[in-house]
Design an enzyme around this catalytic site. Structure first.
Site, mmCIF file in Angstrom:
data_model
loop_
_atom_site.group_PDB
_atom_site.id
_atom_site.type_symbol
_atom_site.label_atom_id
_atom_site.label_comp_id
_atom_site.label_asym_id
_atom_site.label_seq_id
_atom_site.Cartn_x
_atom_site.Cartn_y
_atom_site.Cartn_z
ATOM 1 N N GLU A 1 0.851 -1.189 0.000
ATOM 2 C CA GLU A 1 0.000 0.000 0.000
ATOM 3 C C GLU A 1 0.888 1.240 0.000
ATOM 4 O OE1 GLU A 1 -2.886 2.374 3.129
ATOM 5 O OE2 GLU A 1 -3.056 0.176 3.067
ATOM 6 N N GLU B 1 -2.887 11.471 3.405
ATOM 7 C CA GLU B 1 -3.913 11.226 4.419
ATOM 8 C C GLU B 1 -3.913 12.421 5.370
ATOM 9 O OE1 GLU B 1 -4.462 6.797 5.701
ATOM 10 O OE2 GLU B 1 -2.305 7.173 5.566
#
Length: 571
Positions: A449, A454
């Protein structure tokens, strides 16, 4: 006067010779001569009994090829690619050739003679030759005995051939064996083959029930004798403090070619020198109470019977070119382009509180933006964790998540998005990538990932970029937080996030300013295997709640909107 002239001429002659020697390329500047023939396919005009042509190229002086008892006879080797041939060594058995030729060919049909004799001596003949070809053969025209032609070894040296005449990966896909193997909920099917698959996200481990003892070992069968010059070990945290690298011709009798009592774990690249068909890591002292475990055990050299590994992906061009984009142009209320994005409905992971809908929460605004909207609305019948305010297990929120998994996957590139994030406790906007094999059943984090952006709605002055892999994930992922100049608020305006991803690592930037650099080699040396050299796909989502952002509260604004101006990929 004449004596002086002679001395003068001699001086310049010597000087010229010295200059000529200086002008010659040094050995390091010349292409290195290597053994090209060992383990390569070999055929012959005939075979006596079980003495096949392959036995003359196996690196074992105790096995041989022998022909029928007639003239002419031949044995030929396919080097796999055209090569410059500089030397041939014939190690004859008593049945040798008095008259023979060494020939080369590009097609195994038309042959060029590079050496010829009618007075062969038998024994070991070291022949200097010069030629180019993929195929090399010994063509015998007169036997020295009433028997046939017989060679213990037929060795061809030169430059070029597969891998340019340099050492190649010999262990990929070859069969392995080990003292024990683990297969349980902690390490499923961690068999020896996992160490030889060139997949850094799979590993071999000794058994948790019988193998957490000393010694412990793993070996690989290279298929034929090889000259070994490098071994690469990518250790799991269960590594060896003391171990040997050993070689063997038969898988029984082992010779050490490397030994240490101060193993460091992580990635170790070992320069070695040895000859054998089998190579083994033999651990004698564990660094942890657990066993021995390797993500990768790679053997490099010449010879063997290598299986060609899939080609590695190419780095992006410099400068890169645009290969995929979405500027979200279209009429207000239009849905995301289905040829690019697919909705990813369902309940989010990480104890999130939202239910992602089938594009009902994602629409164009008519001004070149995608609007991903989180709403406070009950979704009946969904499986959600209890809401921290109401205690209800029915989803109290809806939101949007979409990806390119079915439409666009890629390896390496410059990945860019311009986004404006919302503010509010419990909100969690993200732009990230997931390894494509997640869609075919490989569980997280073994697929890899790559989080590009974020932000937590409770702290919109901090952004995060992170990568997750088996050896570092969740709270142990590798990444960093960063802020805007002047500690500005990310939710006040659009900002551009970029990940420049290639075979050396990933460089993250924000509005043109580098905020994080992840170097592949450094990660392998200090944290564990780098698993990001395969296709990934793009994901945009706006989560509500979850383990990291925490719950919403009465002040969280709904509907909350994440605006995306564009997403682009350059390669």
């Amino acid at each position: 006067m004449q004596a002086s002239l002679r001395r003068f001429s001699l001086f310049w002659a010597l000087a010229a010779a010295l200059l000529a020697l200086i002008a010659l390329p040094t050995p390091s500047a010349q292409a290195a001569e290597v053994l090209l023939s060992q383990g390569k396919p070999a055929t012959s005009s005939s075979t006596e009994g079980n003495f096949s042509a392959r036995s003359a190229v196996d690196g074992d002086p105790g096995t041989r090829w022998s022909s029928g008892f007639a003239d002419p006879q031949w044995i030929q080797i396919d080097l796999g690619a055209s090569a410059g041939i500089s030397r041939v060594i014939l190690n004859w058995e008593a049945a040798y050739g008095t008259a023979f030729r060494i020939e080369v060919s590009s097609n195994a049909a038309s042959w060029t003679v590079v050496h010829q004799t009618a007075v062969g001596t038998g024994g070991t003949q070291n022949l200097t030759v010069s030629g180019t070809g993929r195929y090399v053969r010994m063509y015998g025209t007169q036997r020295a005995t009433s028997y046939g032609y017989s060679l213990w070894e037929f060795q061809v040296y030169g430059t070029g051939g597969p891998g340019g005449g340099t050492a190649g990966l010999l262990s990929y896909g070859r069969p392995g064996a080990a003292s024990s193997s683990q297969s349980d909920q902690n390490c499923w099917e961690c068999t020896p083959a996992r160490a030889f698959d060139r997949d850094p996200a799979s590993r071999w481990s000794t058994s948790s029930t019988t193998g957490w003892t000393d010694p412990g070992w793993i070996s690989v069968d290279l298929g034929a004798t090889a000259q070994i010059n490098k071994v690469v070990l990518q250790w799991d945290p269960a590594y060896a403090k003391s171990f040997q690298i050993q070689v063997s011709s038969n898988g029984t009798d082992w010779t050490p070619i490397y030994s240490t009592t101060s193993g460091t774990g992580f990635k170790q690249t070992l320069t070695v020198s040895g000859t054998g068909r089998y190579v083994r890591m033999y651990g004698t002292q564990r660094a942890t109470p657990y066993g021995y475990s390797l993500w990768e055990f790679q053997v490099y050299g010449t010879g063997g019977d290598p299986i060609q590994a899939p080609p590695l992906p190419s780095d992006p061009a410099n400068p890169p070119r645009l290969v995929w984009s979405d500027d979200f142009d279209g009429a207000a209320g239009g849905r995301p382009d289905s040829s690019k994005w697919r909705a990813d409905p369902g309940t989010g992971p990480n104890n999130e509180l939202e239910n992602y809908t089938d594009h009902r929460n994602a629409a164009l605004d008519g001004a070149g933006h995608l609007v991903m909207e989180a709403r406070k609305e009950v979704t009946a019948g969904s499986s959600c964790p209890p809401d921290p305010l109401s205690g209800s297990t029915t989803c109290q929120y809806t939101s949007a998540r979409m990806n390119t998994g079915a439409t666009f996957q890629f390896t390496y590139g410059r990945v860019e998005a311009r986004i404006k994030v919302p503010k509010g406790n419990g909100l969690w906007p993200a732009f990230w990538m997931m390894g494509g094999d997640f869609l075919t059943g490989r569980p997280w984090p073994y697929n890899g990932e790559i989080d590009i952006m974020e932000i937590l709605g409770k702290d919109v002055k901090t952004a995060y970029s992170t990568v997750h892999a088996p050896a570092y994930n969740g709270g142990g992922g590798i990444g960093a937080p960063y802020t805007l100049p002047g500690n500005a608020d990310f939710s006040d305006d659009f900002h551009t996030w970029v990940a420049d991803w290639n075979s050396k690592g990933i460089t993250y930037s924000l509005d043109g300013r580098t905020v994080l650099t992840l170097d592949k080699e450094q990660v392998e040396q200090t944290r564990g295997p780098w698993i990001f050299d395969h296709p990934h796909y793009l994901i945009l989502n706006l989560a509500v709640g979850g383990d990291w952002p925490g719950p919403t509260d009465a002040g969280t604004p709904f509907p909350a909107k994440m605006l995306v101006d564009h997403v682009r990929v350059y390669q």
